[in-house]
Structure formats: C-alpha cells, structure tokens
Design an enzyme around this catalytic site. Sequence first.
Site, PDB file in Angstrom:
ATOM      1  N   CYS A   8      -4.679  -7.607  -0.107  1.00  0.00           N
ATOM      2  CA  CYS A   8      -4.265  -6.628   0.833  1.00  0.00           C
ATOM      3  C   CYS A   8      -5.414  -6.213   1.430  1.00  0.00           C
ATOM      4  CB  CYS A   8      -3.664  -5.184  -0.270  1.00  0.00           C
ATOM      5  SG  CYS A   8      -1.893  -5.521  -0.638  1.00  0.00           S
ATOM      6  N   GLU A  21     -11.609 -10.458  -3.955  1.00  0.00           N
ATOM      7  CA  GLU A  21     -11.091  -9.435  -2.707  1.00  0.00           C
ATOM      8  C   GLU A  21     -12.067  -8.143  -3.136  1.00  0.00           C
ATOM      9  OE1 GLU A  21      -6.485  -7.616  -3.532  1.00  0.00           O
ATOM     10  OE2 GLU A  21      -7.174  -6.683  -1.161  1.00  0.00           O
ATOM     11  N   ASN A  40      -0.614 -12.013   4.535  1.00  0.00           N
ATOM     12  CA  ASN A  40      -0.724 -12.421   3.164  1.00  0.00           C
ATOM     13  C   ASN A  40       0.291 -11.528   2.480  1.00  0.00           C
ATOM     14  OD1 ASN A  40      -1.919 -11.005   0.460  1.00  0.00           O
ATOM     15  ND2 ASN A  40      -1.584  -9.726   0.531  1.00  0.00           N
ATOM     16  N   GLU A  41       0.737 -12.238   1.918  1.00  0.00           N
ATOM     17  CA  GLU A  41       2.508 -11.268   0.960  1.00  0.00           C
ATOM     18  C   GLU A  41       2.983 -10.893   1.463  1.00  0.00           C
ATOM     19  OE1 GLU A  41       1.190 -10.462  -2.686  1.00  0.00           O
ATOM     20  OE2 GLU A  41       1.179  -8.659  -2.151  1.00  0.00           O
TER      21      GLU A  41
HETATM   22  O1  AHR Z   1      -4.716  -9.361  -5.934  1.00  0.00           O
HETATM   23  C1  AHR Z   1      -4.611  -7.404  -6.305  1.00  0.00           C
HETATM   24  C2  AHR Z   1      -3.151  -7.473  -4.784  1.00  0.00           C
HETATM   25  O2  AHR Z   1      -1.830  -7.974  -5.767  1.00  0.00           O
HETATM   26  C3  AHR Z   1      -3.599  -8.549  -3.773  1.00  0.00           C
HETATM   27  O3  AHR Z   1      -4.445  -7.018  -2.636  1.00  0.00           O
HETATM   28  C4  AHR Z   1      -2.315  -8.773  -2.995  1.00  0.00           C
HETATM   29  O4  AHR Z   1      -2.580  -9.302  -2.124  1.00  0.00           O
HETATM   30  C5  AHR Z   1      -1.012  -8.146  -4.176  1.00  0.00           C
HETATM   31  O5  AHR Z   1      -1.015  -7.732  -4.117  1.00  0.00           O
END
Ligand code: AHR
Length: 810
Positions: free
Chosen positions: A411, A221, A540-541
Amino acid sequence: MKHKPFLATLLLAAVAAVSPVRANQPDSVYLFSYNASPAHGLAFAYSADGKTWTSVADGAAFVSSDYGTWGREKKMHRPMLVRTADGTWQLTFMVNDRAPQYAIATSPDLIHWKPQDYPYVESFEAVKKQFDEAEQRLYQTVTVNGREFCGCVNRVAYTQVEAMQAAKDAAAQRGQRNGESLADDVTRFADLKDRPLKATVLIDGTQRKAISDKLIGIFFEDINYSADGGLYAELLQNRDFEYNERDHGGWNATTGWHAARPIEIKTDHPLHANNPHYAVLLGDTLWNEGWDGIVVRQGKKYDFSMFVFAGGQKKDIRIQLVGADGKVLAESTLKTSGSDWKRFSTVLTAKASDTKARLAIIPLKGTRVGVDLVSLFPQETFKGRKNGMRPDLAQILADLNPKFMRFPGGCVAHGDGLGNMYHWKETIGPMQERKPQRNIWGYHQSRGLGYYEFFQFCEDLGCEPLPVVPAAVPCQNSSTGGGGQQGGIPFGPEFEQYKQDLLDLIEWANGDPKTSKWAKMRADAGHPKPFNLKYLGIGNEDLISDVFTERYLPLIKAVKERYPEITVCGTTGPFFEGSDYEQGWRLAKDNHIDMVDEHYYVAPGWYINNQHFYDQYDRSASKVYLGEYASHGPGRKSTIQTALTCAMHICNLERNGDVVAMSSYAPLLAKHGHTQWNPDLIYFDNERVYPTVDYYVQCLCGQSQGNEYLPTAIRMDGPDRANRRLAASTVHDTTTGKTYVKLVNLLPYSVETTLDFAGIDVPAGTMATTTVLAGAWTDEQARPTQPATLALSAQTTLSLPAYSFTVIAF
Ligand code: AHR
C-alpha cells in the site's frame, strides 16, 4: 476530470429471461434486489406471484460496495439493478452522501461481478437527482421475512435463483473446508491415534523439470516502522522537523524533540523546498529522544551531522549523547559559521553503553542558529555502508537467502490518494532534497531509505531488485483527497510525465552515465555501474476498474516497447479469487503481460485444502509472482500451525515452479510497540530481533532453493483427510549440485517415512543433513534443530515428528 455519460442505462427496461425448468417448478419468477443496510451489499428475494417473497441464500450479499476506505466508506445506497438488452445485469448505486460519483457494476449472472467503477459527474446534487428519478420509476416495496424493503423487481428464469443459491452453498462449503484448523485434530484424527503411521515418498529423478531459480525472496514495505526506526539505521527521529498532523494525529515539527522552552520552528529560509521546516536554537539545549531512546554501545563510533544556518556568525555547538541517568556518554563540539546553510559533522565515540540515551544539541556561543537534517548514524551498518542499514536486521534478512527483494510496497507504493503515491524520483539525491511523505500506515517516511539505498541493499544481499510503481492510481481504499482511486492520474501532460518517470527509472538503474542524465545521477550518488534491473512491478493489488485499466495497459506497453528485456509484473487484486483476480488475469492473458502479482492472506485450512491451486494454471500464460501471502491463524500469531501450512504451500509452489516464478511472505518486519499488522515475519526492538516460527520456514526454504524440480509424491496408508496433511517436494540446484527434499507432516502423530529414490544415484554411504522444525500446533517459540546427519540409500527411512517440517540436503 472527464465525466462519463451519466446513468443512461438506468433507463433500460428489465428483460425477462425464460428457460426450461423441472415440471413442478415455476419457469420464471420475480427477483427482488435490495440492500438491508448500506454496509451489507445487494441481497435478493424471489417470488412466483409477486406477493410472497423468499430470500435467496438467506439474504446473503452477492455484491458489496468497494468504494473508498474501510469503516467510513464501502457503503451501498439506493441500488438499482436492471438488465441491459444483451442480457448483462447492471447495478448502479450511490456511494455516500457527498461524492460527485456513483458506482457501476456489471454481471453476466448476478454471481460473478466485474470490478466496480466510480465515474465522476458534475456534482453530488446531480447524482442525487438521477437516483431520485430512477427510484420513482424502478423501486417497489416488498416484504421479506416480515421486513419491508425498497428495491428493483426483475423477472428471471427460476434456474437463475437456483444457480445463485447453489453458488452461495458452494462458497459456504469451501469456507467450511478452508476453516480446517489444527485445533480440531484430536477428534479429527482420533482413529489414527494408536495406529503406526507409515508413508512413502517417491522421488522421481527421471522426470525433472526446470523451475524458477528465484522462487523465494522478500518483500520490504515500510509498515510497522520497518524503515525509519527500523532497518534504516538512522538513530534520530524526526531529524528533518517535517513530522506533521497529517502523518499522525497530534504530531508536529517538534515531535521527538524537547527543550526547556517551546522550540521555535521556522520555514522562511528553508534548507530546501522539499524540507521547509527547521528549528532555531535559542540558547536552550535541544534534545532528540531517538526512536524510544537511542541504543549506545561502549567503544562504538557514531557519525553525527547537521545542517546549520549560522547567519554569518561563528557559533559553537556541543553535541552529546546522554544516558538515561544523565551521564554524558560521548561528546564533541562543532565550530559552525557561514552565511547560509552548511553541513557540519563530527564523530562521537561512546565511553559507556546505554539503551535509552538521548542526543543533546547545546549552543555554547551565540544563539538563533537554524538547524535541520540532524543525523546520527552508527558507523557499524550492514556492509559498512554510509546511510546504511541496521546490521542485525539486515543480516537476518540476508540469512533468508532471498533471490529478490520487492519494494517499497504494498500500500505504501500506491498510496492513500493521488497525493500520497510513491514517486521514486522524490527519494533519490542528497538527503535535504528528498521529499518526505506521509506513510499510509500512520506515520512518516523520511525517504532516507530511498531508491538508491534499496537498490544498493539488494546488491548487498545478492538479490534482484523488484521495484513496484503505482499503476497511476492510488489505493482503492484511499480516504485522503476523496474516495477510492480518485480517477487516477489525469490523462494529458501529468500522465505522460508519469509514464516518462517509469522509463527514467529504468534509465537511472541501468543506463550509461555518459549518455543518460538519470544514469549520471546514479553514478554521482556512488554507483557508476548499472544496477542491472530486470523486473518492474506495475500496480499493487489494485481494484481492476476502468480507471485502472486505462492507465495500467499503456504504462506496461510503454515499458515493454522501450525495454523489452524488462520483465513487467502486473497485478490481480488482493485475493485468490473474485472480481479483481478474474479481471486481472483476463488482462494479463489478453495483453501477454510477463508476470502477475497475486496476494492472499488466508487461514491455515486454505493451504491444506488448496494444494493443487497452481497445478491447473495455464503454462503458456503469464508467470505468477506470489508477492504477498501468509497463513493467518487465531489471534494472528505466527505459530507452528501457520508456519507449517506455509511450508506445505512452498512444497506446492516448488512443484509449480515452472509457472510460479517468485514468492514472498508478508509483511516482513515489525517493531514492537509500533505494529499495524500481525503476524509479521520478524519482530524487533531497538536492541534485538525476534524471528518468528514462520521466519524459520522461510529461512529453511530460502536456503534450500533449486532450479530443477523432481516429481515427489508422498502417500500414507490412511484416509484422504490424513493424506492432505502431508506434503513433499524435491529440488536440485544445478549450480551447486545440491538436492533438497522438503517434508511436511501436519498430523498430530509422527509418521515413519520411506524415501524411495528413482533415477537418482544414491550410492551407499551418501550422507545428508536433516533439519527439523517441530512443535505443538500453537507453539510460537519452535526453532529448527541443528542439522543432523542421515545416511542415505535408495530406500531411506526416517521418522517425521508430529507437526513438523523436515529439510534433507545432500
Ligand atoms: O502487507 C501488508 C499490506 O497488505 C500491503 O501493504 C498491501 O499490499 C496488502 O493489503
């Protein structure tokens, strides 16, 4: 935006529920719901007579606001709790003093809550009016522990209060267990101090089971300057003059650039609509400082290029790399001309080295030259790719032997508000056409490292690409453009286009350039062969709200209908438990989603005390991708404690490799001085990389993956609290014929261990290698030993050092 029927259920009367209780207790009581402060969430107190009130679980919150960003938002105002005719509890509350939204949450038992929804209504005033009216009808004033609160009173069975109390007690106990830390080991294990500790490891080769051959991969990321200024080898910062105040407070189009006089930035003749800003050379030298300086190495070659708008005249521009002491390290002159934007390039060869060099653009002949997309790349990139990756960083990732790479977030994928979602189409094609984007982590994404480069990098690493697209909702913690998921991408043409974008991605990656426009774009970019995409992450979460579900399921359906061969990976929220986890799993099971992505960043003690987490998972339901996890110890540092607890978890993942298909530690990379999150697996600066102790665990495990699990039981003659500190796993790779035994000793003492092989032929003289990672529990510098040889027999003995991870390969 579609408005939901507004607060209709606030009109419902509370329904009393009465059930039998013990003789000396009331059969039913009054239950008062209130929040002591907007940040706290909903607490309860109960009373037999409606006069004297006792708080439930010391006033702990049973549900808190999940609306909007952390800090400013996540507040609960004026909570109204009622019970509907079917017995469901329904909580509504105001989220702030301006949003035309309210929150709604439901629960069967006041303990387990469904993820919240935040329906939109016509205006904030309408929200306020409804809550004013509801308050008149439903609110009472009650004194709890000497303080007056306003809230709702319902009548419930006394067993309800007992159940709520018991749930909080159990959570507190779990919290205490999961708080177990190696810091307390001297006292915890004082009784074992002078005892010789002996363990047996039984490895049963007769009961092998097939497990995922993609268990350990990486998650990339763009956080902590992982992409621009990091893995993406571009040496110039703000090369597109597109930095702006929204990226980061105080930034603008000239950030990273310097000149003797103010730099003129124009937008009236842009290189491309996606790159509107460009600089005008006025006669002064234009300097770029790189990413805190440019590392230049003597004898190395650097590809320089830029777009020039010379206005129909011939202009000469000198390009130099200049050391911190002002010495010219390399130079070349561009002879530019043309009536419109045109790309010019040259190669700079460094005569000397410097770690804090700068780039100079010196107009020699003629001024008022537009320049944009100014780029400087080392010719040495990973696998020699143009527009490629920094070789040392790429290599350290390759050394992990990842079986897949998840990207681009996190994120970053779902973004901070609807306008910040990651749309893959904005990141492909010629650089000047790519759309830069604000980075949710507080900086800028040039998109030079876009989908094409991600896929190519996966190919170079020999791993499967696992792109993650937003589920048509932004991050639930969004602050920009409104709070939370902002209603998601509106249904109608916008949503249909978004759905099409997902299908186009698969076409772009796997299609035939002769028949597919998207595949042709891939071929034109230099990759005629398909990328052979097999996995697609959706979401994503996310908060598993109605807004999410209404979009997520049709997106999955559309992909599976058109491309049944693609493994779709959904999401179960940001924790290993709770409302999103429960609801995410329910959706997965009900809709037969291939795989779901779980995330948890938890304390070391969680890993010690949850070794059987996956043992009970339903083998016939969705597979698990543990997409983000890490062990977070004191000070959020990577230490022997965090690394060994992750090693322990990997042993448990391997045992469950029939249901856990993939896993990746997070985050992966972090640049010193530009870090938003700790710990990370690998730190770096412009010159060097600094792998952490956790890196070595991932590396040892990544390099010892298998596709068969051999039941492995480790047991010592000692108390359970000590046995919980040991873990073992054995996997076999049928393609290479290699077997790997992993042994974790999280005790402060060494353990003499006997490996007992059953059903595995270990002829006398079989030689294995052992690699050991050990240190004090706080050690941040521990490194694995060089592999040593170990003679194996049907019963092999070895010593597992205190706080150690041992990998045996044969
Ligand atoms: O890994 C850091 C963050 O943690 C990621 O962007 C998110 O998916 C999670 O909250």
